[in-house]
Motif scaffolding. Structure first.
Motif, PDB file in Angstrom:
ATOM      1  N   ASP A  95       0.841  -1.194   0.000  1.00 55.93           N
ATOM      2  CA  ASP A  95       0.000   0.000   0.000  1.00 55.93           C
ATOM      3  C   ASP A  95       0.883   1.254   0.000  1.00 55.93           C
ATOM      4  O   ASP A  95       2.112   1.168  -0.007  1.00 55.93           O
ATOM      5  N   GLU A  96       0.247   2.416   0.007  1.00 57.17           N
ATOM      6  CA  GLU A  96       1.008   3.668  -0.073  1.00 57.17           C
ATOM      7  C   GLU A  96       1.967   3.836   1.099  1.00 57.17           C
ATOM      8  O   GLU A  96       3.114   4.243   0.907  1.00 57.17           O
TER       9      GLU A  96
ATOM     10  N   ALA B  37       4.947   1.694   0.489  1.00 54.91           N
ATOM     11  CA  ALA B  37       5.751   2.216  -0.610  1.00 54.91           C
ATOM     12  C   ALA B  37       6.565   3.427  -0.165  1.00 54.91           C
ATOM     13  O   ALA B  37       7.729   3.575  -0.544  1.00 54.91           O
ATOM     14  N   VAL B  38       5.970   4.269   0.653  1.00 63.58           N
ATOM     15  CA  VAL B  38       6.680   5.437   1.185  1.00 63.58           C
ATOM     16  C   VAL B  38       7.829   4.983   2.084  1.00 63.58           C
ATOM     17  O   VAL B  38       8.935   5.519   2.014  1.00 63.58           O
TER      18      VAL B  38
ATOM     19  N   VAL C 202       6.743   7.500  -6.294  1.00 61.81           N
ATOM     20  CA  VAL C 202       5.929   6.416  -5.747  1.00 61.81           C
ATOM     21  C   VAL C 202       4.536   6.476  -6.365  1.00 61.81           C
ATOM     22  O   VAL C 202       3.904   7.534  -6.375  1.00 61.81           O
ATOM     23  N   ALA C 203       4.067   5.333  -6.861  1.00 63.76           N
ATOM     24  CA  ALA C 203       2.703   5.208  -7.357  1.00 63.76           C
ATOM     25  C   ALA C 203       2.173   3.839  -6.921  1.00 63.76           C
ATOM     26  O   ALA C 203       2.931   2.872  -6.872  1.00 63.76           O
ATOM     27  N   VAL C 204       0.891   3.788  -6.589  1.00 65.16           N
ATOM     28  CA  VAL C 204       0.282   2.581  -6.023  1.00 65.16           C
ATOM     29  C   VAL C 204      -0.910   2.150  -6.873  1.00 65.16           C
ATOM     30  O   VAL C 204      -1.742   2.977  -7.264  1.00 65.16           O
TER      31      VAL C 204
ATOM     32  N   GLN D 244      -4.792   2.958  -7.066  1.00 67.83           N
ATOM     33  CA  GLN D 244      -5.006   4.358  -6.689  1.00 67.83           C
ATOM     34  C   GLN D 244      -4.462   5.350  -7.718  1.00 67.83           C
ATOM     35  O   GLN D 244      -5.090   6.353  -8.005  1.00 67.83           O
ATOM     36  N   HIS D 245      -3.292   5.060  -8.274  1.00 69.02           N
ATOM     37  CA  HIS D 245      -2.660   5.996  -9.196  1.00 69.02           C
ATOM     38  C   HIS D 245      -2.699   5.539 -10.642  1.00 69.02           C
ATOM     39  O   HIS D 245      -2.249   6.266 -11.531  1.00 69.02           O
TER      40      HIS D 245
ATOM     41  N   GLN E 254       2.534   7.579 -13.779  1.00 71.24           N
ATOM     42  CA  GLN E 254       2.331   8.340 -12.544  1.00 71.24           C
ATOM     43  C   GLN E 254       3.589   8.338 -11.680  1.00 71.24           C
ATOM     44  O   GLN E 254       3.948   9.356 -11.092  1.00 71.24           O
TER      45      GLN E 254
ATOM     46  N   VAL F 131       5.019  11.152  -3.827  1.00 66.11           N
ATOM     47  CA  VAL F 131       3.933  10.248  -4.184  1.00 66.11           C
ATOM     48  C   VAL F 131       3.183  10.868  -5.349  1.00 66.11           C
ATOM     49  O   VAL F 131       3.028  12.091  -5.424  1.00 66.11           O
TER      50      VAL F 131
ATOM     51  N   ALA G   8      -3.120  11.565  -4.844  1.00 64.36           N
ATOM     52  CA  ALA G   8      -3.066  10.855  -3.571  1.00 64.36           C
ATOM     53  C   ALA G   8      -3.008  11.889  -2.442  1.00 64.36           C
ATOM     54  O   ALA G   8      -2.771  13.065  -2.703  1.00 64.36           O
TER      55      ALA G   8
END
Length: 83
Positions: free
Chosen positions: A2-3, A6-7, A38-40, A43-44, A54, A72, A76
Motif C-alpha cells: 500500500d502507499e 511504498a513510502v 511512488v505510485a500505487v 489508486q494511481h 504516474q 507520491v 493521492a
C-alpha cells in the motif's frame, strides 16, 4: 504494497543509497543521492503503463524539489519526504 509501505520503502532506499560510498576518483569514492517516484495500484493507475507514468511524474516532482527525496503520485494524499 500500500502507499504507506511504498513510502517506507522509498525512504529506506533513499537513506541506504545516501549512506553508501561508490568507487570513483580518489580513495573516498563518490557520494550518490537518489530521487524516487511512488505510485500505487490501483489508486494511481489501473494499468502498468498508467502506473509507471504516474511514478515517473512523481519522480520528476522529486527532482524539481531539490533531489535526494521522494514524492507520491498526484491524486493521492499529499506526501513528501526529504532528510
Amino acid at each position: 504494497t500500500d502507499e504507506a509501505g511504498a513510502v517506507q520503502a522509498a525512504e529506506r532506499i533513499r537513506e541506504v543509497v545516501g549512506a553508501s560510498r561508490f568507487d570513483g576518483p580518489g580513495e573516498q569514492g563518490i557520494e550518490v543521492t537518489v530521487s524516487l517516484g511512488v505510485a500505487v495500484f490501483p489508486q494511481h493507475g489501473g494499468t502498468p503503463t498508467a502506473l509507471l507514468g504516474q511514478a515517473d511524474e512523481a519522480l520528476y516532482d522529486a527532482k524539481r524539489a531539490g533531489r535526494d527525496t521522494w514524492r507520491v503520485a498526484a491524486g493521492a494524499p499529499v506526501a513528501e519526504g526529504r532528510h
